[in-house]
Write an enzyme that holds these catalytic residues in place. Structure first.
Site, PDB file in Angstrom:
ATOM      1  N   CYS A 227      41.488  55.056  36.872  1.00  0.00           N
ATOM      2  CA  CYS A 227      41.226  55.157  35.437  1.00  0.00           C
ATOM      3  C   CYS A 227      40.408  53.945  34.968  1.00  0.00           C
ATOM      4  CB  CYS A 227      42.536  55.326  34.673  1.00  0.00           C
ATOM      5  SG  CYS A 227      42.315  55.993  33.000  1.00  0.00           S
TER       6      CYS A 227
ATOM      7  N   HIS B 142      45.436  59.777  37.655  1.00  0.00           N
ATOM      8  CA  HIS B 142      46.423  58.747  37.986  1.00  0.00           C
ATOM      9  C   HIS B 142      47.345  59.180  39.127  1.00  0.00           C
ATOM     10  CE1 HIS B 142      46.004  55.877  34.549  1.00  0.00           C
ATOM     11  NE2 HIS B 142      45.473  56.941  33.958  1.00  0.00           N
TER      12      HIS B 142
ATOM     13  N   GLU C  62      49.447  57.183  40.666  1.00  0.00           N
ATOM     14  CA  GLU C  62      50.720  56.468  40.512  1.00  0.00           C
ATOM     15  C   GLU C  62      51.641  57.169  39.525  1.00  0.00           C
ATOM     16  OE1 GLU C  62      48.464  54.960  36.976  1.00  0.00           O
ATOM     17  OE2 GLU C  62      48.008  55.676  39.000  1.00  0.00           O
TER      18      GLU C  62
END
Length: 225
Positions: free
Chosen positions: A85, A202, A204
């Site tokens: 990002c 993302h 994560e």
């Protein structure tokens, strides 16, 4: 190994990244950008957020932090680097990877789950998947539209340096499955040397079983590879 998750002023996904990495058994620590890289670093993550309030352009000011020269040197020596990002924006602004991420076609911030098709499964970041596999990650960005000139895009395609493309649930890459207007639905790429990867979705945030899908674990496992 120890992954340095670099914190700039305005980073807000650094703790998420550390938690997701540690869940996979990968040592990780937050490193303030002014402190420089630890001597024993064996992986680097540029996390999401709004470094320096996205002034000038998203990622532009963080890309000029002195630590980024250290990141480039480490990447040249083979240390794996992942930008997610805002970290992807920093990666492009610092020329670790080609192209640029700019304002979404919708001209608004978008936070939603998207489907991605794995374009190249022969990289550390995608070796946990099969080529053509469809995975689901969240996005949360206002400047996620990937832009690059056509000749350089052709190079990325011919050199298999595109990691993911936005697609529908069946794996079809269509304009309707492109959430931000990225050229050719590109969602993630690797640098010329293959040690740097940047992506807008993302991983994560798709790695902890308690909070949702875990399709993103494969990307983070690239550090262990």
């Amino acid at each position: 190994m120890t992954v340095a998750v670099i914190r700039f002023g305005g980073s807000n996904c650094d703790r998420d990244s550390v938690q997701a990495l540690e869940h996979l058994g990968i040592d990780a620590e937050i490193v303030w950008h002014e402190d420089g890289l630890p001597a024993d670093v064996s992986g680097i993550m540029l996390p999401g957020g709004f470094s320096y309030g996205d002034y000038l352009r998203a990622g532009a000011m963080a890309a000029r932090s002195p630590i980024m020269a250290e990141v480039r040197e480490a990447a040249d020596e083979g240390v794996p680097v992942l930008g997610v990002c805002n970290g992807a924006q920093v990666g492009c602004e610092s020329r670790l990877t080609p192209g640029v991420f700019t304002t979404n076609e919708s001209a608004r911030f978008q936070c939603e789950h998207v489907h991605l098709r794995v374009e190249n499964a022969d990289t550390p970041w995608t070796s946990a998947y099969e080529e053509g596999e469809v995975v689901e990650f969240p996005i949360a960005h206002g400047e996620g539209r990937y832009e690059i000139d056509d000749n350089r895009l052709d190079e990325l395609e011919s050199e298999d340096r595109i990691l993911f493309k936005y697609c529908d649930a069946e794996g079809e890459v269509t304009p309707e499955s492109n959430p931000n207007g990225s050229k050719h639905n590109v969602a993630g790429i690797v640098g010329e040397r293959g040690t740097v990867a940047v992506m807008m979705p993302h991983p994560e945030r798709a790695s902890l079983p308690d909070v949702g899908p875990v399709d993103g674990q494969g990307v983070l496992q690239g550090f262990a590879e």
